[in-house]
Design a protein around this motif. Structure first.
Motif, PDB file in Angstrom:
ATOM      1  N   MET A   1       0.842  -1.181   0.000  1.00 18.69           N
ATOM      2  CA  MET A   1       0.000   0.000   0.000  1.00 18.69           C
ATOM      3  C   MET A   1       0.886   1.244   0.000  1.00 18.69           C
ATOM      4  O   MET A   1       1.844   1.335   0.751  1.00 18.69           O
ATOM      5  N   GLY A   2       0.569   2.208  -0.849  1.00 20.18           N
ATOM      6  CA  GLY A   2       1.372   3.411  -0.967  1.00 20.18           C
ATOM      7  C   GLY A   2       1.074   4.401   0.133  1.00 20.18           C
ATOM      8  O   GLY A   2       0.199   4.200   0.976  1.00 20.18           O
ATOM      9  N   ILE A   3       1.815   5.493   0.090  1.00 19.81           N
ATOM     10  CA  ILE A   3       1.616   6.541   1.082  1.00 19.81           C
ATOM     11  C   ILE A   3       0.310   7.278   0.776  1.00 19.81           C
ATOM     12  O   ILE A   3      -0.088   7.422  -0.374  1.00 19.81           O
ATOM     13  N   ASN A   4      -0.369   7.685   1.812  1.00 16.95           N
ATOM     14  CA  ASN A   4      -1.597   8.465   1.674  1.00 16.95           C
ATOM     15  C   ASN A   4      -1.215   9.910   1.386  1.00 16.95           C
ATOM     16  O   ASN A   4      -0.251  10.428   1.939  1.00 16.95           O
ATOM     17  N   ARG A   5      -1.974  10.560   0.505  1.00 11.21           N
ATOM     18  CA  ARG A   5      -1.684  11.946   0.146  1.00 11.21           C
ATOM     19  C   ARG A   5      -2.771  12.871   0.644  1.00 11.21           C
ATOM     20  O   ARG A   5      -3.951  12.574   0.527  1.00 11.21           O
ATOM     21  N   SER A   6      -2.329  14.006   1.196  1.00 10.54           N
ATOM     22  CA  SER A   6      -3.228  15.065   1.627  1.00 10.54           C
ATOM     23  C   SER A   6      -2.760  16.370   1.011  1.00 10.54           C
ATOM     24  O   SER A   6      -1.578  16.533   0.718  1.00 10.54           O
ATOM     25  N   ILE A   7      -3.698  17.287   0.856  1.00  8.36           N
ATOM     26  CA  ILE A   7      -3.384  18.607   0.341  1.00  8.36           C
ATOM     27  C   ILE A   7      -3.873  19.658   1.324  1.00  8.36           C
ATOM     28  O   ILE A   7      -4.790  19.408   2.114  1.00  8.36           O
ATOM     29  N   ALA A   8      -3.242  20.814   1.283  1.00  5.23           N
ATOM     30  CA  ALA A   8      -3.680  21.955   2.081  1.00  5.23           C
ATOM     31  C   ALA A   8      -3.457  23.210   1.256  1.00  5.23           C
ATOM     32  O   ALA A   8      -2.518  23.275   0.458  1.00  5.23           O
ATOM     33  N   GLY A   9      -4.329  24.190   1.457  1.00  6.99           N
ATOM     34  CA  GLY A   9      -4.235  25.435   0.711  1.00  6.99           C
ATOM     35  C   GLY A   9      -3.720  26.575   1.564  1.00  6.99           C
ATOM     36  O   GLY A   9      -4.236  26.819   2.653  1.00  6.99           O
ATOM     37  N   LEU A  10      -2.699  27.252   1.061  1.00 10.33           N
ATOM     38  CA  LEU A  10      -2.108  28.401   1.743  1.00 10.33           C
ATOM     39  C   LEU A  10      -2.522  29.666   0.997  1.00 10.33           C
ATOM     40  O   LEU A  10      -2.032  29.940  -0.100  1.00 10.33           O
ATOM     41  N   ALA A  11      -3.460  30.408   1.597  1.00 10.21           N
ATOM     42  CA  ALA A  11      -3.931  31.666   1.010  1.00 10.21           C
ATOM     43  C   ALA A  11      -3.267  32.820   1.749  1.00 10.21           C
ATOM     44  O   ALA A  11      -3.246  32.841   2.984  1.00 10.21           O
ATOM     45  N   GLU A  12      -2.730  33.778   0.996  1.00 11.84           N
ATOM     46  CA  GLU A  12      -2.048  34.933   1.581  1.00 11.84           C
ATOM     47  C   GLU A  12      -2.640  36.203   0.993  1.00 11.84           C
ATOM     48  O   GLU A  12      -2.940  36.280  -0.199  1.00 11.84           O
ATOM     49  N   LYS A  13      -2.847  37.191   1.882  1.00  9.07           N
ATOM     50  CA  LYS A  13      -3.373  38.491   1.445  1.00  9.07           C
ATOM     51  C   LYS A  13      -2.754  39.558   2.331  1.00  9.07           C
ATOM     52  O   LYS A  13      -2.922  39.521   3.558  1.00  9.07           O
ATOM     53  N   ASP A  14      -1.997  40.455   1.734  1.00  6.78           N
ATOM     54  CA  ASP A  14      -1.391  41.568   2.468  1.00  6.78           C
ATOM     55  C   ASP A  14      -0.560  41.093   3.665  1.00  6.78           C
ATOM     56  O   ASP A  14      -0.627  41.681   4.752  1.00  6.78           O
ATOM     57  N   GLY A  15       0.190  40.011   3.488  1.00  4.90           N
ATOM     58  CA  GLY A  15       1.047  39.509   4.557  1.00  4.90           C
ATOM     59  C   GLY A  15       0.333  38.690   5.618  1.00  4.90           C
ATOM     60  O   GLY A  15       0.941  38.297   6.605  1.00  4.90           O
ATOM     61  N   LEU A  16      -0.954  38.437   5.415  1.00  7.73           N
ATOM     62  CA  LEU A  16      -1.733  37.620   6.349  1.00  7.73           C
ATOM     63  C   LEU A  16      -2.106  36.312   5.674  1.00  7.73           C
ATOM     64  O   LEU A  16      -2.259  36.250   4.454  1.00  7.73           O
ATOM     65  N   PHE A  17      -2.279  35.274   6.490  1.00  7.65           N
ATOM     66  CA  PHE A  17      -2.541  33.934   5.981  1.00  7.65           C
ATOM     67  C   PHE A  17      -3.857  33.411   6.541  1.00  7.65           C
ATOM     68  O   PHE A  17      -4.163  33.590   7.708  1.00  7.65           O
ATOM     69  N   PHE A  18      -4.629  32.750   5.671  1.00  9.25           N
ATOM     70  CA  PHE A  18      -5.966  32.269   6.018  1.00  9.25           C
ATOM     71  C   PHE A  18      -5.883  30.919   6.725  1.00  9.25           C
ATOM     72  O   PHE A  18      -5.264  29.981   6.236  1.00  9.25           O
ATOM     73  N   LEU A  19      -6.541  30.844   7.887  1.00  6.35           N
ATOM     74  CA  LEU A  19      -6.648  29.600   8.646  1.00  6.35           C
ATOM     75  C   LEU A  19      -8.089  29.401   9.088  1.00  6.35           C
ATOM     76  O   LEU A  19      -8.862  30.358   9.178  1.00  6.35           O
ATOM     77  N   ALA A  20      -8.430  28.155   9.362  1.00  7.73           N
ATOM     78  CA  ALA A  20      -9.759  27.815   9.859  1.00  7.73           C
ATOM     79  C   ALA A  20      -9.606  26.949  11.102  1.00  7.73           C
ATOM     80  O   ALA A  20      -8.707  26.116  11.185  1.00  7.73           O
ATOM     81  N   LYS A  21     -10.494  27.159  12.086  1.00  8.51           N
ATOM     82  CA  LYS A  21     -10.453  26.414  13.349  1.00  8.51           C
ATOM     83  C   LYS A  21     -11.492  25.300  13.316  1.00  8.51           C
ATOM     84  O   LYS A  21     -12.684  25.556  13.113  1.00  8.51           O
TER      85      LYS A  21
ATOM     86  N   LEU B   1      -4.695  24.819   7.869  1.00 12.62           N
ATOM     87  CA  LEU B   1      -4.826  25.224   6.481  1.00 12.62           C
ATOM     88  C   LEU B   1      -5.898  24.312   5.897  1.00 12.62           C
ATOM     89  O   LEU B   1      -5.749  23.088   5.950  1.00 12.62           O
ATOM     90  N   PRO B   2      -6.996  24.839   5.379  1.00 15.57           N
ATOM     91  CA  PRO B   2      -8.031  23.954   4.855  1.00 15.57           C
ATOM     92  C   PRO B   2      -7.505  23.029   3.756  1.00 15.57           C
ATOM     93  O   PRO B   2      -6.625  23.390   2.983  1.00 15.57           O
ATOM     94  N   GLY B   3      -8.060  21.838   3.729  1.00  9.07           N
ATOM     95  CA  GLY B   3      -7.669  20.824   2.752  1.00  9.07           C
ATOM     96  C   GLY B   3      -8.087  19.460   3.248  1.00  9.07           C
ATOM     97  O   GLY B   3      -8.946  19.349   4.114  1.00  9.07           O
TER      98      GLY B   3
END
Length: 131
Positions: free
Chosen positions: A1-21, A34-36
């Protein structure tokens, strides 16, 4: 079985980064991220990013280039986490998996209870992110 893959999105605006709790409960309950998510069989990272952000926040994102990748373990499984630049227009969000979202500076991110895999990925980008 291969490695599981996940993705995450890094959004940046004016030096700030988007996160979700995350909502309480589960391994990542109450942590900022980072949502994904996991890639489904036959899915490209770009397709997965569109699906995950739609499922989690009900917004459309544009996926840019791969920023970094790292590995982590979760429930005795090995994962490859690929972080991509994403962008989106200001729009109303529906929080299906989260209780809060926000834009944060690098310094602010150091003080958040961030998911371990995301902290590890960000530390490969920013030296000042504390492990």
């Amino acid at each position: 079985m291969g490695i599981n893959r996940s993705i995450a999105g890094l959004a940046e605006k004016d030096g700030l980064f988007f996160l979700a709790k995350r909502k309480p409960g589960g391994d990542l309950g109450g942590k900022w991220e980072l949502p994904g998510g996991k890639l489904e069989e036959g899915e490209t990272p770009q397709d997965a990013m569109l699906r995950e952000w739609q499922e989690e926040l009900e917004i459309e994102v544009s996926t840019g280039k791969l920023v970094t990748s790292t590995t982590f373990s979760h429930n005795s499984k090995e994962f490859l986490l690929e972080v991509y630049n994403v962008s989106f227009q200001p729009q109303e969000m529906t929080l299906n998996e989260h209780v809060q979202t926000g834009w944060f500076s690098r310094e602010d991110i150091n003080d958040l209870d961030l998911a371990g895999s995301d902290r590890k990925a960000l530390s490969t980008i920013w030296d000042e992110v504390k492990l």
